[in-house]
Design a protein around this motif. Structure first.
Motif, PDB file in Angstrom:
ATOM      1  N   LEU A 144       0.802  -1.221   0.000  1.00 14.10           N
ATOM      2  CA  LEU A 144       0.000   0.000   0.000  1.00 14.10           C
ATOM      3  C   LEU A 144       0.844   1.285   0.000  1.00 14.10           C
ATOM      4  O   LEU A 144       0.322   2.364   0.252  1.00 14.10           O
ATOM      5  CB  LEU A 144      -0.923   0.019   1.223  1.00 14.10           C
ATOM      6  N   GLN A 145       2.125   1.176  -0.310  1.00 13.43           N
ATOM      7  CA  GLN A 145       2.961   2.380  -0.281  1.00 13.43           C
ATOM      8  C   GLN A 145       2.496   3.422  -1.294  1.00 13.43           C
ATOM      9  O   GLN A 145       2.491   4.622  -1.011  1.00 13.43           O
ATOM     10  CB  GLN A 145       4.422   2.021  -0.541  1.00 13.43           C
ATOM     11  N   ASN A 146       2.092   2.964  -2.489  1.00 13.08           N
ATOM     12  CA  ASN A 146       1.669   3.929  -3.508  1.00 13.08           C
ATOM     13  C   ASN A 146       0.404   4.668  -3.104  1.00 13.08           C
ATOM     14  O   ASN A 146       0.246   5.866  -3.385  1.00 13.08           O
ATOM     15  CB  ASN A 146       1.460   3.221  -4.849  1.00 13.08           C
ATOM     16  N   VAL A 147      -0.524   3.959  -2.461  1.00 11.35           N
ATOM     17  CA  VAL A 147      -1.751   4.659  -2.050  1.00 11.35           C
ATOM     18  C   VAL A 147      -1.461   5.626  -0.914  1.00 11.35           C
ATOM     19  O   VAL A 147      -2.079   6.699  -0.825  1.00 11.35           O
ATOM     20  CB  VAL A 147      -2.864   3.664  -1.670  1.00 11.35           C
ATOM     21  N   MET A 148      -0.507   5.291  -0.055  1.00 10.72           N
ATOM     22  CA  MET A 148      -0.133   6.226   1.001  1.00 10.72           C
ATOM     23  C   MET A 148       0.551   7.461   0.410  1.00 10.72           C
ATOM     24  O   MET A 148       0.395   8.581   0.918  1.00 10.72           O
ATOM     25  CB  MET A 148       0.782   5.545   2.016  1.00 10.72           C
ATOM     26  N   TYR A 174       3.552   8.514   3.716  1.00  5.32           N
ATOM     27  CA  TYR A 174       2.467   9.506   3.723  1.00  5.32           C
ATOM     28  C   TYR A 174       3.024  10.893   4.050  1.00  5.32           C
ATOM     29  O   TYR A 174       2.734  11.876   3.352  1.00  5.32           O
ATOM     30  CB  TYR A 174       1.415   9.088   4.750  1.00  5.32           C
ATOM     31  N   LEU A 175       3.814  10.985   5.096  1.00  4.48           N
ATOM     32  CA  LEU A 175       4.367  12.271   5.523  1.00  4.48           C
ATOM     33  C   LEU A 175       5.339  12.827   4.486  1.00  4.48           C
ATOM     34  O   LEU A 175       5.393  14.050   4.259  1.00  4.48           O
ATOM     35  CB  LEU A 175       5.068  12.117   6.874  1.00  4.48           C
ATOM     36  N   ARG A 176       6.087  11.949   3.861  1.00  6.18           N
ATOM     37  CA  ARG A 176       7.037  12.367   2.820  1.00  6.18           C
ATOM     38  C   ARG A 176       6.306  13.025   1.652  1.00  6.18           C
ATOM     39  O   ARG A 176       6.671  14.117   1.202  1.00  6.18           O
ATOM     40  CB  ARG A 176       7.804  11.129   2.360  1.00  6.18           C
ATOM     41  N   ALA A 177       5.241  12.362   1.176  1.00  3.84           N
ATOM     42  CA  ALA A 177       4.476  12.915   0.061  1.00  3.84           C
ATOM     43  C   ALA A 177       3.756  14.195   0.469  1.00  3.84           C
ATOM     44  O   ALA A 177       3.680  15.155  -0.313  1.00  3.84           O
ATOM     45  CB  ALA A 177       3.468  11.878  -0.440  1.00  3.84           C
ATOM     46  N   ALA A 178       3.233  14.229   1.707  1.00  2.00           N
ATOM     47  CA  ALA A 178       2.541  15.421   2.178  1.00  2.00           C
ATOM     48  C   ALA A 178       3.489  16.619   2.253  1.00  2.00           C
ATOM     49  O   ALA A 178       3.101  17.748   1.917  1.00  2.00           O
ATOM     50  CB  ALA A 178       1.921  15.150   3.550  1.00  2.00           C
ATOM     51  N   ALA A 179       4.715  16.381   2.684  1.00  2.00           N
ATOM     52  CA  ALA A 179       5.685  17.470   2.792  1.00  2.00           C
ATOM     53  C   ALA A 179       6.016  18.056   1.428  1.00  2.00           C
ATOM     54  O   ALA A 179       6.074  19.286   1.265  1.00  2.00           O
ATOM     55  CB  ALA A 179       6.956  16.958   3.476  1.00  2.00           C
TER      56      ALA A 179
END
Length: 325
Positions: A226-230, A297-302
């Motif tokens: 589920l890494q891609n969806v996160m 998730y936090l990486r993409a959000a940043a």
């Protein structure tokens, strides 16, 4: 039906061998990485509103793609047939084609915004070529591509129907509530895939699929990861929350200026985004799984928050915004 599709892929690969390079090019135009180069360009330099809309719809379609893939849990052609060349490799399930689905939503929204017949013709041709490239490369059946386009159309139409009423209601909320809504939306995207995964129960990936994929591409598969969806969920949250904070200052976000101003702003912004992505990637733990998902998730959000909020604020303070419009 599957046998007929495999024969079609074989014919394409055997009789059009010179098309490998063009097909790889069109396939790249459907990659998430390509969209992540275009969205900041629009948001920072050309059309902030269109950039915002594209960022939101790509977060939505990216998250739903994984949920749908898990729900259908069907193989890719090169996983199941030794007669198909693996001119590309992907660890996720095949149906629907994420490239076709996301190309339909991304380029379709651009065509809607442009309101020009020639743009619609160009977008239709581009979506066809992106989808066709996936069949040629042996990573999708034609039915995967058709399903991807169909789901993409549904997402695009739903987005167009709800963006204005939902946008008005969200914009009327205090900033803290807007950020909370963005977070809730990102959780909904993640939970859609979690629910699809739970619905599989004790279903196991056939050993022949994993062995076939490894033999023909040299790459292992992990379609239940589920890494891609996160990543998609984190991007949606960061982009939406950042835009909510930056949008009241939108008058400073779109400029009319020299090409060098655009180039400087875009080059600096993308460089910082890349540094954030790869820098935080070094901090993503190899395990346990939950920690990996949270970190991703936090990486993409940043990165997304930098694109939608951080970069425009830096540009404004550094006087890189040019003449405001």
């Amino acid at each position: 039906m599957t046998d007929i599709q495999i024969v079609l892929i074989q014919v394409l690969q055997s009789r059009a061998a010179l098309l490998v390079a063009p097909m790889l090019f069109f396939s790249f135009l459907g990659q998430p990485e390509f969209y992540l180069l275009i969205i900041p360009l629009l948001y920072w330099c050309l059309d902030p509103r269109l950039g915002l809309r594209l960022g939101l719809i790509m977060g939505i379609s990216g998250g739903l793609t994984i949920a749908l893939k898990i729900a259908f849990h069907l193989p890719r052609p090169y996983w199941v047939s030794p007669d198909v060349q693996a001119l590309g490799s992907h660890p996720s399930f095949g149906l629907p084609s994420g490239h076709a689905m996301e190309a339909t939503t991304f380029w379709g929204l651009i065509a809607v915004a442009a309101r020009r017949r020639w743009v619609w013709v160009a977008v239709t041709a581009l979506v066809f070529l992106i989808g066709g490239s996936r069949i040629y490369l042996g990573v999708h059946f034609p039915t995967d591509v058709i399903a991807g386009v169909a789901f993409g159309v549904v997402i695009l139409l739903a987005f167009l129907a709800f963006e204005e009423p939902v946008g008005r209601r969200v914009a009327a909320l205090p900033l803290s509530r807007q950020i909370l809504v963005a977070f809730a939306g990102s959780l909904a995207l993640a939970l859609a895939s979690v629910a699809a995964l739970a619905a599989l129960g004790d279903w196991q990936i056939p050993a022949s699929w994993a062995a076939g994929a490894l033999e023909r591409s040299g790459q292992p598969i992990h379609p239940l990861d589920l890494q891609n969806v996160m990543t998609a969920a984190g991007f949606f949250f960061g982009f939406a929350a950042g835009a909510a904070a930056a949008w009241p200052r939108r008058g400073s976000m779109c400029i009319v200026g020299k090409g060098s101003d655009h180039l400087l702003r875009y080059g600096f912004g993308i460089s910082v985004a890349g540094a954030i992505w790869f820098g935080l990637g070094l901090l993503v733990p190899p395990d346990p799984v939950i920690a990996v998902y949270v970190a991703q998730y936090l990486r993409a959000a940043a990165v997304a928050a930098w694109v939608s909020y951080g970069a425009p604020m830096v540009f404004a303070r550094a006087n890189l915004m040019g003449r405001r419009v």
